[in-house]
Write a protein that holds these residues in place. Structure first.
Motif, PDB file in Angstrom:
ATOM      1  N   ALA A   9       0.893  -1.469  -0.052  1.00 19.52           N
ATOM      2  CA  ALA A   9       0.374   0.374  -0.117  1.00 19.52           C
ATOM      3  C   ALA A   9       0.563   1.254   0.143  1.00 19.52           C
ATOM      4  N   ASN A  10       2.130   1.166  -0.415  1.00 15.97           N
ATOM      5  CA  ASN A  10       2.877   2.365   0.288  1.00 15.97           C
ATOM      6  C   ASN A  10       3.152   3.065  -0.653  1.00 15.97           C
ATOM      7  N   ARG A  11       2.381   2.860  -2.431  1.00 14.93           N
ATOM      8  CA  ARG A  11       2.769   3.065  -3.434  1.00 14.93           C
ATOM      9  C   ARG A  11       1.707   2.401  -4.664  1.00 14.93           C
ATOM     10  N   GLY A  12       1.624   2.972  -5.570  1.00 12.29           N
ATOM     11  CA  GLY A  12       0.898   2.564  -7.074  1.00 12.29           C
ATOM     12  C   GLY A  12      -0.800   2.481  -6.116  1.00 12.29           C
ATOM     13  N   LEU A  13      -1.447   1.079  -7.091  1.00  4.73           N
ATOM     14  CA  LEU A  13      -2.127   1.028  -6.661  1.00  4.73           C
ATOM     15  C   LEU A  13      -3.227   1.196  -5.653  1.00  4.73           C
ATOM     16  N   GLY A  14      -1.511   0.628  -4.315  1.00  4.03           N
ATOM     17  CA  GLY A  14      -1.916  -0.410  -3.332  1.00  4.03           C
ATOM     18  C   GLY A  14      -3.096   0.921  -2.258  1.00  4.03           C
ATOM     19  N   THR A  33       3.358  -2.232   4.041  1.00  2.00           N
ATOM     20  CA  THR A  33       4.700  -1.832   3.611  1.00  2.00           C
ATOM     21  C   THR A  33       5.405  -2.957   3.584  1.00  2.00           C
ATOM     22  N   ARG A  34       6.206  -3.436   2.601  1.00  2.00           N
ATOM     23  CA  ARG A  34       7.499  -4.342   2.290  1.00  2.00           C
ATOM     24  C   ARG A  34       8.595  -3.923   3.684  1.00  2.00           C
ATOM     25  N   SER A  35       8.811  -2.864   3.789  1.00  2.00           N
ATOM     26  CA  SER A  35       9.307  -2.205   4.856  1.00  2.00           C
ATOM     27  C   SER A  35       9.120  -1.417   5.620  1.00  2.00           C
ATOM     28  N   CYS A  56       4.925  -5.892   6.093  1.00  2.00           N
ATOM     29  CA  CYS A  56       4.696  -7.347   5.604  1.00  2.00           C
ATOM     30  C   CYS A  56       5.643  -7.520   4.342  1.00  2.00           C
ATOM     31  N   ASP A  57       6.308  -7.873   4.046  1.00  2.00           N
ATOM     32  CA  ASP A  57       6.891  -8.811   2.869  1.00  2.00           C
ATOM     33  C   ASP A  57       6.362  -9.710   2.774  1.00  2.00           C
ATOM     34  N   THR A  58       5.358  -9.616   1.547  1.00  2.00           N
ATOM     35  CA  THR A  58       4.529 -10.892   1.175  1.00  2.00           C
ATOM     36  C   THR A  58       5.227 -11.888   0.092  1.00  2.00           C
ATOM     37  N   GLY A  59       6.216 -11.810   0.119  1.00  2.00           N
ATOM     38  CA  GLY A  59       7.850 -12.671  -0.463  1.00  2.00           C
ATOM     39  C   GLY A  59       8.028 -13.418   1.318  1.00  2.00           C
ATOM     40  N   ASN A  85      -5.600  -8.469  -1.706  1.00  2.00           N
ATOM     41  CA  ASN A  85      -4.023  -9.214  -2.236  1.00  2.00           C
ATOM     42  C   ASN A  85      -3.416  -8.517  -2.882  1.00  2.00           C
ATOM     43  N   ASN A  86      -2.693  -7.129  -3.027  1.00  2.00           N
ATOM     44  CA  ASN A  86      -2.072  -6.418  -4.062  1.00  2.00           C
ATOM     45  C   ASN A  86      -1.187  -6.040  -4.783  1.00  2.00           C
ATOM     46  N   ALA A  87      -0.482  -6.605  -3.672  1.00  2.00           N
ATOM     47  CA  ALA A  87       1.128  -6.560  -3.729  1.00  2.00           C
ATOM     48  C   ALA A  87       1.719  -7.305  -5.074  1.00  2.00           C
ATOM     49  N   THR A 158       7.590 -14.220 -17.768  1.00  2.00           N
ATOM     50  CA  THR A 158       7.531 -14.491 -15.800  1.00  2.00           C
ATOM     51  C   THR A 158       6.283 -14.837 -15.398  1.00  2.00           C
ATOM     52  N   TYR A 159       6.340 -12.944 -15.869  1.00  5.52           N
ATOM     53  CA  TYR A 159       4.801 -12.622 -15.090  1.00  5.52           C
ATOM     54  C   TYR A 159       3.860 -12.935 -15.345  1.00  5.52           C
ATOM     55  N   GLY A 160       3.258 -13.222 -16.764  1.00  5.90           N
ATOM     56  CA  GLY A 160       2.151 -13.751 -16.746  1.00  5.90           C
ATOM     57  C   GLY A 160       2.111 -15.289 -16.255  1.00  5.90           C
ATOM     58  N   SER A 162       3.345 -16.557 -13.891  1.00  8.48           N
ATOM     59  CA  SER A 162       2.930 -16.259 -11.638  1.00  8.48           C
ATOM     60  C   SER A 162       1.136 -15.201 -11.785  1.00  8.48           C
ATOM     61  N   LYS A 163       1.389 -15.125 -12.665  1.00  6.32           N
ATOM     62  CA  LYS A 163      -0.514 -14.422 -12.653  1.00  6.32           C
ATOM     63  C   LYS A 163      -1.622 -15.483 -13.058  1.00  6.32           C
ATOM     64  N   ALA A 164      -0.914 -16.494 -14.327  1.00  4.04           N
ATOM     65  CA  ALA A 164      -2.183 -17.068 -14.242  1.00  4.04           C
ATOM     66  C   ALA A 164      -2.046 -18.395 -12.665  1.00  4.04           C
ATOM     67  N   TRP A 193      -4.728  -1.376 -17.415  1.00  2.00           N
ATOM     68  CA  TRP A 193      -3.328  -0.964 -17.589  1.00  2.00           C
ATOM     69  C   TRP A 193      -3.765   0.656 -17.017  1.00  2.00           C
ATOM     70  N   VAL A 194      -2.575   0.328 -16.026  1.00  2.16           N
ATOM     71  CA  VAL A 194      -2.711   1.523 -14.659  1.00  2.16           C
ATOM     72  C   VAL A 194      -1.707   2.641 -14.789  1.00  2.16           C
ATOM     73  N   LYS A 195      -1.547   4.168 -14.475  1.00  2.00           N
ATOM     74  CA  LYS A 195       0.016   4.380 -14.674  1.00  2.00           C
ATOM     75  C   LYS A 195       0.388   4.888 -13.473  1.00  2.00           C
ATOM     76  N   THR A 196       1.124   3.234 -13.052  1.00  5.20           N
ATOM     77  CA  THR A 196       1.886   3.445 -11.637  1.00  5.20           C
ATOM     78  C   THR A 196       3.601   2.861 -12.858  1.00  5.20           C
ATOM     79  N   ARG A 197       3.917   2.685 -11.150  1.00 11.46           N
ATOM     80  CA  ARG A 197       5.623   2.046 -11.734  1.00 11.46           C
ATOM     81  C   ARG A 197       5.549   0.762 -11.988  1.00 11.46           C
TER      82      ARG A 197
END
Ligand SMILES: NC(=O)c1ccc[n+]([C@@H]2O[C@H](COP(=O)([O-])OP(=O)(O)OC[C@H]3O[C@@H](n4cnc5c(N)ncnc54)[C@H](OP(=O)(O)O)[C@@H]3O)[C@@H](O)[C@H]2O)c1
Length: 239
Positions: A9-14, A33-35, A56-59, A85-87, A158-160, A162-164, A193-197
């Protein structure tokens, strides 16, 4: 009033979820936040007095465990109504199916799939979810087989992948959680497709529009929606 929990939640969509939800001061918000040493100025600026910022580091499953224990203390008996679960990460977008880095794929699966799995598991173990909880796993059109078949050249393999995997996790959670929480609904969503980092160059949607649409969908969910995949406009996405 409802309790919301948003990861990343520290940036972007969160961050945008928190900004919109904090406008209703009675909403209780757990924003992670991750940290705690990240730049949290933006998150603090949009927070209400009912917003709790937790690490919370979700990794990292041990970080998820510590976070849920902390959440239990903060909520003191209240349950989470909306777990978002946004991160997520898309750190090697140029890899294709012929150049996947095994460690890269492992990292993306760890954050994008195992993170949401362990977060839900830990919330159940701590009895933190309301009987009618709504759980949203933030997916992507790139996690849909059907959508990818129409993208030429293909992108973000790689991302796709993981999202599948996250989409399949959603289907399993939607069945497995029914035995624990009578009126639970678990879905996955494509925010557009959203304007975030992560969205980067070429993104077309303002975060305000994407998240406004997602909240409308989340607040209107019906029992028959359990286990489905929606866009931010509420249309169902083909797997
Ligand atoms: N933007 C788009 O167009 C788009 C499209 C489809 C799907 N999505 C999905 O939407 C979600 C949010 O994306 P975004 O656009 O807001 O991306 P973003 O601007 O890159 O933000 C990602 C967020 O996730 C957090 N995060 C990453 N790894 C984490 C970890 N191990 N532990 C905890 N937090 C972690 C980041 O924290 P740090 O600041 O610590 O890195 C950041 O808060 C992601 O799941 C993404 O896949 C986005």
């Amino acid at each position: 009033m409802p309790v919301y929990c948003i990861t990343g939640a520290n940036r972007g969509l969160g961050l945008e979820f928190v900004r919109q939800l904090a406008k209703t001061p009675d909403n209780t918000i757990i924003a992670t936040t991750r940290s705690m040493s990240s730049d949290l100025d933006d998150l603090k600026a949009v927070s209400s007095s009912n917003t709790h910022i937790l690490e919370c580091d979700t990794g990292d499953p041990s970080s998820i465990e510590s976070f849920t224990s902390e959440t239990k203390k903060v909520l003191s008996g209240k349950k989470v109504d909306f777990l978002l679960n946004n991160a997520g990460v898309n750190s090697v977008p140029t890899q294709n199916s012929l150049s996947i880095g095994p460690e890269d794929l492992q990292r993306e699966i760890s954050i994008n799939v195992i993170g949401p799995a362990k977060t839900v598991e830990s919330f159940i173990a701590q009895d933190l979810l309301a009987q009618n909880a709504r759980i949203m796993n933030m997916s992507s059109g790139l996690g849909s087989m059907s959508v990818n078949l129409s993208i030429n050249p293909r992108k973000c393999a790689t991302y796709g992948i993981s999202k599948a995997g996250l989409n399949m996790l959603t289907v399993h959670q939607s069945g497995d959680l029914k035995g624990k929480l009578s009126d639970v609904i678990v879905i996955c969503m494509d925010p557009g497709w959203v304007k975030t980092r992560m969205g980067g160059e070429g993104a077309v949607l303002e975060p305000e529009v994407s998240i406004g649409g997602m909240l409308k969908v989340l607040h209107g969910l019906k029992d028959g929606d359990n286990g489905k995949f929606f866009t931010y406009t509420g249309e169902e996405v083909k797997w």
